[in-house]
Design a protein around this motif. Sequence first.
Motif, PDB file in Angstrom:
ATOM      1  N   MET A 139       0.818  -1.189   0.000  1.00  0.00           N
ATOM      2  CA  MET A 139       0.000   0.000   0.000  1.00  0.00           C
ATOM      3  C   MET A 139       0.866   1.260   0.000  1.00  0.00           C
ATOM      4  O   MET A 139       0.522   2.241  -0.626  1.00  0.00           O
ATOM      5  CB  MET A 139      -0.911  -0.029   1.228  1.00  0.00           C
ATOM      6  N   LYS A 140       1.989   1.190   0.702  1.00  0.00           N
ATOM      7  CA  LYS A 140       2.887   2.347   0.740  1.00  0.00           C
ATOM      8  C   LYS A 140       3.458   2.635  -0.648  1.00  0.00           C
ATOM      9  O   LYS A 140       3.580   3.793  -1.045  1.00  0.00           O
ATOM     10  CB  LYS A 140       4.009   2.097   1.735  1.00  0.00           C
ATOM     11  N   ALA A 141       3.769   1.576  -1.401  1.00  0.00           N
ATOM     12  CA  ALA A 141       4.292   1.757  -2.752  1.00  0.00           C
ATOM     13  C   ALA A 141       3.237   2.388  -3.652  1.00  0.00           C
ATOM     14  O   ALA A 141       3.548   3.258  -4.476  1.00  0.00           O
ATOM     15  CB  ALA A 141       4.738   0.421  -3.335  1.00  0.00           C
ATOM     16  N   PHE A 142       1.975   1.967  -3.490  1.00  0.00           N
ATOM     17  CA  PHE A 142       0.898   2.543  -4.288  1.00  0.00           C
ATOM     18  C   PHE A 142       0.741   4.033  -3.989  1.00  0.00           C
ATOM     19  O   PHE A 142       0.582   4.848  -4.891  1.00  0.00           O
ATOM     20  CB  PHE A 142      -0.420   1.806  -4.027  1.00  0.00           C
ATOM     21  N   LEU A 143       0.804   4.394  -2.706  1.00  0.00           N
ATOM     22  CA  LEU A 143       0.674   5.800  -2.327  1.00  0.00           C
ATOM     23  C   LEU A 143       1.847   6.624  -2.851  1.00  0.00           C
ATOM     24  O   LEU A 143       1.672   7.773  -3.273  1.00  0.00           O
ATOM     25  CB  LEU A 143       0.558   5.928  -0.815  1.00  0.00           C
ATOM     26  N   LEU A 144       3.031   6.027  -2.859  1.00  0.00           N
ATOM     27  CA  LEU A 144       4.197   6.714  -3.395  1.00  0.00           C
ATOM     28  C   LEU A 144       4.051   6.940  -4.900  1.00  0.00           C
ATOM     29  O   LEU A 144       4.315   8.033  -5.401  1.00  0.00           O
ATOM     30  CB  LEU A 144       5.461   5.909  -3.098  1.00  0.00           C
ATOM     31  N   LEU A 145       3.608   5.916  -5.625  1.00  0.00           N
ATOM     32  CA  LEU A 145       3.384   6.072  -7.065  1.00  0.00           C
ATOM     33  C   LEU A 145       2.299   7.099  -7.352  1.00  0.00           C
ATOM     34  O   LEU A 145       2.403   7.877  -8.289  1.00  0.00           O
ATOM     35  CB  LEU A 145       3.013   4.725  -7.694  1.00  0.00           C
ATOM     36  N   ARG A 146       1.265   7.111  -6.517  1.00  0.00           N
ATOM     37  CA  ARG A 146       0.186   8.087  -6.686  1.00  0.00           C
ATOM     38  C   ARG A 146       0.718   9.501  -6.488  1.00  0.00           C
ATOM     39  O   ARG A 146       0.399  10.411  -7.262  1.00  0.00           O
ATOM     40  CB  ARG A 146      -0.928   7.800  -5.690  1.00  0.00           C
ATOM     41  N   GLU A 147       1.549   9.687  -5.494  1.00  0.00           N
ATOM     42  CA  GLU A 147       2.124  11.004  -5.227  1.00  0.00           C
ATOM     43  C   GLU A 147       3.033  11.449  -6.369  1.00  0.00           C
ATOM     44  O   GLU A 147       3.010  12.616  -6.777  1.00  0.00           O
ATOM     45  CB  GLU A 147       2.893  10.980  -3.907  1.00  0.00           C
ATOM     46  N   ILE A 148       3.835  10.531  -6.895  1.00  0.00           N
ATOM     47  CA  ILE A 148       4.699  10.853  -8.035  1.00  0.00           C
ATOM     48  C   ILE A 148       3.855  11.234  -9.240  1.00  0.00           C
ATOM     49  O   ILE A 148       4.153  12.199  -9.951  1.00  0.00           O
ATOM     50  CB  ILE A 148       5.632   9.662  -8.355  1.00  0.00           C
ATOM     51  N   TYR A 149       2.769  10.506  -9.483  1.00  0.00           N
ATOM     52  CA  TYR A 149       1.882  10.795 -10.604  1.00  0.00           C
ATOM     53  C   TYR A 149       1.261  12.177 -10.455  1.00  0.00           C
ATOM     54  O   TYR A 149       1.215  12.956 -11.400  1.00  0.00           O
ATOM     55  CB  TYR A 149       0.791   9.716 -10.672  1.00  0.00           C
ATOM     56  N   LEU A 150       0.777  12.499  -9.250  1.00  0.00           N
ATOM     57  CA  LEU A 150       0.151  13.801  -9.029  1.00  0.00           C
ATOM     58  C   LEU A 150       1.162  14.944  -9.149  1.00  0.00           C
ATOM     59  O   LEU A 150       0.850  15.997  -9.723  1.00  0.00           O
ATOM     60  CB  LEU A 150      -0.522  13.830  -7.653  1.00  0.00           C
ATOM     61  N   GLU A 151       2.366  14.751  -8.645  1.00  0.00           N
ATOM     62  CA  GLU A 151       3.397  15.786  -8.735  1.00  0.00           C
ATOM     63  C   GLU A 151       3.846  16.016 -10.177  1.00  0.00           C
ATOM     64  O   GLU A 151       4.194  17.130 -10.552  1.00  0.00           O
ATOM     65  CB  GLU A 151       4.606  15.409  -7.879  1.00  0.00           C
ATOM     66  N   ALA A 152       3.834  14.961 -10.973  1.00  0.00           N
ATOM     67  CA  ALA A 152       4.281  15.083 -12.364  1.00  0.00           C
ATOM     68  C   ALA A 152       3.371  16.005 -13.156  1.00  0.00           C
ATOM     69  O   ALA A 152       3.833  16.735 -14.038  1.00  0.00           O
ATOM     70  CB  ALA A 152       4.346  13.711 -13.011  1.00  0.00           C
ATOM     71  N   PHE A 153       2.074  15.989 -12.879  1.00  0.00           N
ATOM     72  CA  PHE A 153       1.132  16.786 -13.658  1.00  0.00           C
ATOM     73  C   PHE A 153       0.730  18.084 -12.968  1.00  0.00           C
ATOM     74  O   PHE A 153      -0.030  18.864 -13.522  1.00  0.00           O
ATOM     75  CB  PHE A 153      -0.109  15.955 -13.972  1.00  0.00           C
ATOM     76  N   LYS A 154       1.253  18.346 -11.783  1.00  0.00           N
ATOM     77  CA  LYS A 154       0.873  19.554 -11.049  1.00  0.00           C
ATOM     78  C   LYS A 154       1.469  20.810 -11.681  1.00  0.00           C
ATOM     79  O   LYS A 154       0.863  21.871 -11.642  1.00  0.00           O
ATOM     80  CB  LYS A 154       1.314  19.425  -9.593  1.00  0.00           C
ATOM     81  N   SER A 155       2.655  20.705 -12.254  1.00  0.00           N
ATOM     82  CA  SER A 155       3.330  21.883 -12.776  1.00  0.00           C
ATOM     83  C   SER A 155       2.884  22.268 -14.191  1.00  0.00           C
ATOM     84  O   SER A 155       3.282  23.319 -14.685  1.00  0.00           O
ATOM     85  CB  SER A 155       4.842  21.657 -12.759  1.00  0.00           C
ATOM     86  N   PHE A 156       2.102  21.446 -14.863  1.00  0.00           N
ATOM     87  CA  PHE A 156       1.621  21.800 -16.195  1.00  0.00           C
ATOM     88  C   PHE A 156       0.590  22.913 -16.081  1.00  0.00           C
ATOM     89  O   PHE A 156      -0.345  22.844 -15.288  1.00  0.00           O
ATOM     90  CB  PHE A 156       0.978  20.596 -16.899  1.00  0.00           C
ATOM     91  N   GLY A 157       0.757  23.944 -16.886  1.00  0.00           N
ATOM     92  CA  GLY A 157      -0.154  25.077 -16.809  1.00  0.00           C
ATOM     93  C   GLY A 157      -1.330  24.974 -17.760  1.00  0.00           C
ATOM     94  O   GLY A 157      -2.461  25.293 -17.405  1.00  0.00           O
ATOM     95  N   ASN A 158      -1.096  24.531 -18.947  1.00  0.00           N
ATOM     96  CA  ASN A 158      -2.149  24.497 -19.958  1.00  0.00           C
ATOM     97  C   ASN A 158      -3.081  23.313 -19.707  1.00  0.00           C
ATOM     98  O   ASN A 158      -2.651  22.166 -19.585  1.00  0.00           O
ATOM     99  CB  ASN A 158      -1.520  24.396 -21.344  1.00  0.00           C
ATOM    100  N   TYR A 159      -4.358  23.597 -19.650  1.00  0.00           N
ATOM    101  CA  TYR A 159      -5.368  22.570 -19.365  1.00  0.00           C
ATOM    102  C   TYR A 159      -5.362  21.472 -20.430  1.00  0.00           C
ATOM    103  O   TYR A 159      -5.400  20.286 -20.102  1.00  0.00           O
ATOM    104  CB  TYR A 159      -6.741  23.239 -19.300  1.00  0.00           C
ATOM    105  N   LEU A 160      -5.282  21.856 -21.690  1.00  0.00           N
ATOM    106  CA  LEU A 160      -5.306  20.877 -22.780  1.00  0.00           C
ATOM    107  C   LEU A 160      -4.074  19.975 -22.742  1.00  0.00           C
ATOM    108  O   LEU A 160      -4.192  18.756 -22.866  1.00  0.00           O
ATOM    109  CB  LEU A 160      -5.391  21.603 -24.127  1.00  0.00           C
TER     110      LEU A 160
END
Length: 56
Positions: A1-22
């Motif tokens: 479960m910890k690995a899943f949460l870590l992957l989820r956090e990496i996924y969310l951080e990867a797309f957080k800095s994108f500015g353009n919605y499209l």
Amino acid sequence: MKAFLLLREIYLEAFKSFGNYLVRNYFKAFAWFSFTLLVVVLYAFVFRVYTGFAFD
């Protein structure tokens, strides 16, 4: 479960800095599409190994 949460956090951080919605949604869709294709390939390989396919 910890690995899943870590992957989820990496996924969310990867797309957080994108500015353009499209662009952000395009890359999210592309990531899920790539993940789906990888799952299909792994399923096909495991199925072939399980049924005794001869890899010549």
